[in-house]
Scaffold this motif. Structure first.
Motif, short mmCIF file in Angstrom:
data_model
loop_
_atom_site.label_atom_id
_atom_site.label_comp_id
_atom_site.label_asym_id
_atom_site.label_seq_id
_atom_site.Cartn_x
_atom_site.Cartn_y
_atom_site.Cartn_z
N ALA A 93 3.72 -12.51 -7.34
CA ALA A 93 4.00 -11.57 -6.25
C ALA A 93 5.08 -10.56 -6.62
N ASP A 94 4.98 -9.40 -6.02
CA ASP A 94 6.01 -8.36 -6.09
C ASP A 94 7.12 -8.80 -5.14
N ALA B 146 9.71 -7.39 -3.90
CA ALA B 146 10.07 -6.42 -2.85
C ALA B 146 9.07 -6.42 -1.72
N ARG B 147 7.82 -6.63 -2.03
CA ARG B 147 6.77 -6.59 -1.00
C ARG B 147 6.41 -7.96 -0.46
N GLY B 148 6.69 -9.01 -1.24
CA GLY B 148 6.35 -10.36 -0.81
C GLY B 148 4.86 -10.61 -0.82
N ALA B 149 4.14 -9.91 -1.70
CA ALA B 149 2.70 -10.03 -1.81
C ALA B 149 2.29 -9.71 -3.24
N THR C 201 0.37 -7.51 -5.55
CA THR C 201 -0.25 -6.19 -5.61
C THR C 201 -1.00 -6.08 -6.94
N SER D 280 1.71 -5.82 -9.57
CA SER D 280 2.43 -7.06 -9.89
C SER D 280 1.52 -8.02 -10.64
N ASP E 66 -8.43 -9.67 -0.54
CA ASP E 66 -7.66 -8.93 0.47
C ASP E 66 -8.46 -8.81 1.77
N ASP F 277 -4.83 -4.60 3.46
CA ASP F 277 -3.55 -3.92 3.23
C ASP F 277 -3.30 -3.61 1.76
N ALA G 92 -3.04 -5.73 -0.76
CA ALA G 92 -2.27 -6.77 -1.45
C ALA G 92 -2.73 -8.13 -0.96
N SER H 274 -1.58 -11.68 0.50
CA SER H 274 -0.55 -12.54 1.07
C SER H 274 -0.68 -13.92 0.44
#
Length: 129
Positions: free
Chosen positions: A40-41, A43-46, A48, A51, A78, A82, A84, A86
């Motif tokens: 996960a990235d 900063a985004r918490g997902a 991408t 990442s 996905d 969005d 990304a 989760s």
């Protein structure tokens, strides 16, 4: 037993059923969550596409992953659109892509329900066939 899978780009060994057998449902989910955190990235918490691609070489051993391949992988799981993955989407995708786990999906579902919803020591529900 691990299953050899050929998805068109070469064979790989499906080790998720082996992990599930050794760790149980709760242990497998914790390992999947740990894998999510690695990819996960922060900063985004997902997860991408970027990442995933960034981690592909060092973590997954796939140094030649293209941006298009990473985007396709993220798009595959996905569900909310969005762009990304989760943690939940990642875990669902990993389980869905494992033929060995999907062959015994009803058993894993029963275990997951028992682990999450039933009081300790309660028998899992019996599903009608």
């Amino acid at each position: 037993m691990a299953e050899e899978v050929d998805g068109g780009a070469g064979a790989y060994e499906d080790l998720l059923p082996v992990m599930a057998g050794r760790l149980g449902t709760a242990g497998l989910l914790e390992e999947l969550r740990a894998g999510f955190r690695v990819l996960a990235d922060p900063a985004r918490g997902a997860i991408t596409a970027e990442s995933l691609r960034r981690s592909a070489g060092s973590v997954l051993g796939v140094a030649s992953m293209t941006a298009d391949e990473a985007e396709a992988m993220v798009r595959e799981g996905d569900h909310d659109g969005d762009g990304a993955l989760s943690e939940r989407e990642f875990c669902v995708l990993m389980v869905r892509l494992s033929p060995g786990i999907m062959d015994d999906a009803e058993g894993w579902l029963e275990d997951a329900i028992a682990d999450e919803l039933l009081p300790p020591g309660s028998p899992p529900p019996a599903f009608a066939a």
